[in-house]
Each structure stands twice: as structure tokens, then as C-alpha cells.
Design a protein around this motif. Structure first.
Motif, PDB file in Angstrom:
ATOM      1  N   VAL A  40       0.842  -1.202   0.000  1.00  5.66           N
ATOM      2  CA  VAL A  40       0.000   0.000   0.000  1.00  5.66           C
ATOM      3  C   VAL A  40       0.875   1.250   0.000  1.00  5.66           C
ATOM      4  O   VAL A  40       0.597   2.225  -0.705  1.00  5.66           O
ATOM      5  N   LYS A  41       1.958   1.240   0.770  1.00  2.00           N
ATOM      6  CA  LYS A  41       2.894   2.369   0.753  1.00  2.00           C
ATOM      7  C   LYS A  41       3.482   2.549  -0.642  1.00  2.00           C
ATOM      8  O   LYS A  41       3.619   3.681  -1.135  1.00  2.00           O
ATOM      9  N   LEU A  42       3.837   1.429  -1.273  1.00  4.51           N
ATOM     10  CA  LEU A  42       4.365   1.490  -2.641  1.00  4.51           C
ATOM     11  C   LEU A  42       3.330   2.087  -3.588  1.00  4.51           C
ATOM     12  O   LEU A  42       3.662   2.883  -4.483  1.00  4.51           O
ATOM     13  N   GLN A  43       2.072   1.732  -3.397  1.00  2.00           N
ATOM     14  CA  GLN A  43       1.005   2.257  -4.243  1.00  2.00           C
ATOM     15  C   GLN A  43       0.914   3.781  -4.140  1.00  2.00           C
ATOM     16  O   GLN A  43       0.862   4.481  -5.174  1.00  2.00           O
ATOM     17  N   PHE A  44       0.909   4.303  -2.928  1.00  3.70           N
ATOM     18  CA  PHE A  44       0.855   5.759  -2.752  1.00  3.70           C
ATOM     19  C   PHE A  44       2.085   6.426  -3.358  1.00  3.70           C
ATOM     20  O   PHE A  44       1.995   7.490  -3.976  1.00  3.70           O
ATOM     21  N   HIS A  48       2.304   9.144  -6.386  1.00  5.59           N
ATOM     22  CA  HIS A  48       2.908  10.447  -6.075  1.00  5.59           C
ATOM     23  C   HIS A  48       4.071  10.763  -7.010  1.00  5.59           C
ATOM     24  O   HIS A  48       4.219  11.894  -7.485  1.00  5.59           O
ATOM     25  N   GLU A  49       4.887   9.751  -7.309  1.00  5.99           N
ATOM     26  CA  GLU A  49       6.087   9.954  -8.111  1.00  5.99           C
ATOM     27  C   GLU A  49       5.846   9.765  -9.612  1.00  5.99           C
ATOM     28  O   GLU A  49       6.713  10.083 -10.421  1.00  5.99           O
ATOM     29  N   GLY A  50       4.677   9.237  -9.975  1.00  6.10           N
ATOM     30  CA  GLY A  50       4.423   8.953 -11.386  1.00  6.10           C
ATOM     31  C   GLY A  50       5.267   7.801 -11.905  1.00  6.10           C
ATOM     32  O   GLY A  50       5.618   7.755 -13.094  1.00  6.10           O
ATOM     33  N   ILE A 247       4.720   7.975   1.883  1.00  8.11           N
ATOM     34  CA  ILE A 247       4.197   9.307   1.573  1.00  8.11           C
ATOM     35  C   ILE A 247       3.293   9.757   2.714  1.00  8.11           C
ATOM     36  O   ILE A 247       2.381   9.033   3.127  1.00  8.11           O
ATOM     37  N   ALA A 248       3.554  10.958   3.231  1.00  2.00           N
ATOM     38  CA  ALA A 248       2.726  11.493   4.321  1.00  2.00           C
ATOM     39  C   ALA A 248       1.311  11.740   3.809  1.00  2.00           C
ATOM     40  O   ALA A 248       1.109  12.431   2.798  1.00  2.00           O
TER      41      ALA A 248
END
Length: 277
Positions: A40-44, A48-50, A247-248
Motif C-alpha cells: 500500500v505504501k508502494l502504491q501511494f 505520487h512519483e508517477g 508518503i505522508a
């Protein structure tokens, strides 16, 4: 040509997993839950980074590719993690450039595309079953490394997994598919042929590795006899290859529900389903 894996270890069980005891379901699920949080962190981060990420899953039939893909995707958004499992090419697609039908499924910014089988069909089933000419096969092996390097140079992260399974375990899993009503859909005539032609597929795998296991686009081999460990090891390895960061996210609080404003539940005969369980 540089190579990213130990070729001897690709022909037998990994020494890292062969002697380990069975992993309990409780321990397995606990570790999987931790990996799901990281996915899930990787997904965000990817959104965010494209980031544009392609993950290829290839390997022996019944080696466990589908189980890993299911575990990767079950807790993340299908709008970010897309699974591509293409059927046999249509008559029109057979007239196209070989790689053409794969291009349209490539990721846009913020997407992770998982290929459940890929362009490497040409180096595997098409070669073994005679679905392509020898010229087509040799051309694929010759051009594929340069094509993949161009994909990587364009900013796409390309990760390739090969799932290996022993002859004995493959036989056991195929036999289970024959008698288990939940798994009969997995069984196909191609599975029967892959079982019969074990060594033809071994030769095709060896030739594919020799031509396409490069430093810029290596094959990562997953020892698949132990399904639980294979899933955990593969997902953990996948996460280790992506330089994602947490990502915060904004603080979220549930808003108070609106007032009824005079609304009353209707006296309507809802068609409730039977409570059988």
C-alpha cells in the motif's frame, strides 16, 4: 553477456529454502499482512512519483505464479496495480509486430502492470509447441534484450520473475487440479503437455535464460515448491527492488452524518437473500 543469477541454482531447489520447516498459517498470514502494508505504501508512492513499473511472471506451469499475483493485488487498488493475462493472439494480432499487443498494456504514470505470462510466450510455449517458426523464435531471442533495455532506458522499471518447481511437486499439483472441484478450471490441455514435455520446457528455459538474462534486465528465480514461502519471498524481493518511500497522508476524520431531515425508512418488501449461513 553478464548474468544476474546462478545458473546451477535455477535447476534445483534454492539452498535457502530447501531445508526450512513448514511455515504455519498464522505466521504466514502475519508476515503477509506486513507485506500488504508495504505494498500500500508502494502504491501511494507510485502515484505520487508517477512511477511506471512492469512486473513479469513466467515459469513452470503450476509453479505458483497465480497465487503470488493474487496476494500482491488483493489489498491494493486495481486502478494502480493492473494484471494483464492475455489470451492466445487473434488472427489480426498474428499479423502485427510480435511485441505490438503488449505495448498497449504498458503502464502510464503511477501504474504497476503485472503480466501473468508475457512476450516470453514466444520463448516458451510457442517454441515448445511449434506455434512459431524457428526464424521467429531466433529473432525474438536476438531482439528481446535490446527491446527491454529500451523500455528501461525510457524510465520504466522492468522486473522479471521465473517460478521454478520440482517435477514431483508439479505432478502433485496437477493431480490435485484433476480431483479438486475448486481447481479444475486451472487445468488445460497445455498443462498436460507441459507435464509430458518437462525436458523440452527445460531446454527452452535454458535457452531463454542464456539469451535474455542480462545485467540490465535479469531473471529473478523463485523456488516454488513451498507456496507460502514462495509468496512471501517474492513479494519481499519485489518491494526491495523499488526505492519507494512512505508518503505522508492527510489526517482523516469521519464527518458527522447529516440529520435525517424528515426521512423515514420505507415500508418496502426488500428482496433479502436467504440466510443460509
Amino acid at each position: 553477456m553478464g548474468h544476474g543469477i546462478d545458473r546451477k541454482s535455477s535447476r534445483r531447489k534454492s539452498p535457502q529454502t530447501a531445508a526450512k520447516p513448514k511455515l504455519s498459517r498464522q505466521e504466514y498470514e502475519a508476515k503477509m499482512a506486513e507485506l500488504h502494508v508495504e505494498l500500500v505504501k508502494l502504491q501511494f508512492w507510485a502515484k505520487h512519483e508517477g512511477a511506471r513499473i512492469i512486473v513479469i511472471f513466467e515459469g513452470r506451469d503450476a509453479a505458483g505464479k497465480g497465487g503470488v499475483i493474487k496476494r500482491i493485488t488483493e489489498r491494493v487498488s486495481p486502478r494502480v496495480f493492473r494484471v494483464v493475462a492475455l489470451p492466445a493472439p487473434s488472427e489480426r494480432e498474428r499479423t502485427q509486430i510480435y511485441f505490438q499487443r503488449y505495448f498497449e498494456h504498458f503502464p502510464a504514470a503511477g501504474e504497476v502492470v503485472i503480466f501473468d505470462r508475457s512476450w516470453y510466450n514466444r520463448a516458451g510455449v510457442e517454441k515448445v509447441m511449434g506455434f512459431c517458426t524457428d526464424d521467429q523464435y531466433q529473432r525474438f531471442l536476438r531482439l528481446c534484450p535490446a527491446w527491454e533495455k529500451d523500455i528501461i532506458d525510457s524510465g520504466v522499471t522492468l522486473i522479471k520473475y521465473w517460478f521454478e518447481v520440482s517435477k514431483e511437486e508439479q505432478t502433485r499439483r496437477f493431480s490435485e487440479r484433476i480431483i479438486d472441484g475448486r481447481k479444475t478450471w486451472k487445468l488445460s490441455p497445455m498443462d498436460m503437455e507441459s507435464h509430458r514435455r518437462w525436458y523440452d520446457y527445460s531446454r527452452a528455459r535454458d535457452a531463454m535464460f542464456a539469451a535474455t538474462d542480462t545485467n540490465s534486465s535479469p531473471w529473478h528465480v523463485v523456488e516454488g515448491d513451498d507456496k507460502r514461502r514462495a509468496r512471501l519471498n517474492c513479494i519481499a524481493h519485489f518491494l526491495s527492488l523499488i526505492p519507494y518511500e512512505e508518503i505522508a497522508l492527510p489526517q482523516v476524520e469521519l464527518p458527522a452524518r447529516q440529520k435525517a431531515g424528515g426521512y423515514k425508512e420505507p415500508d418496502y418488501p426488500f428482496r433479502w437473500i436467504p440466510a443460509r449461513y
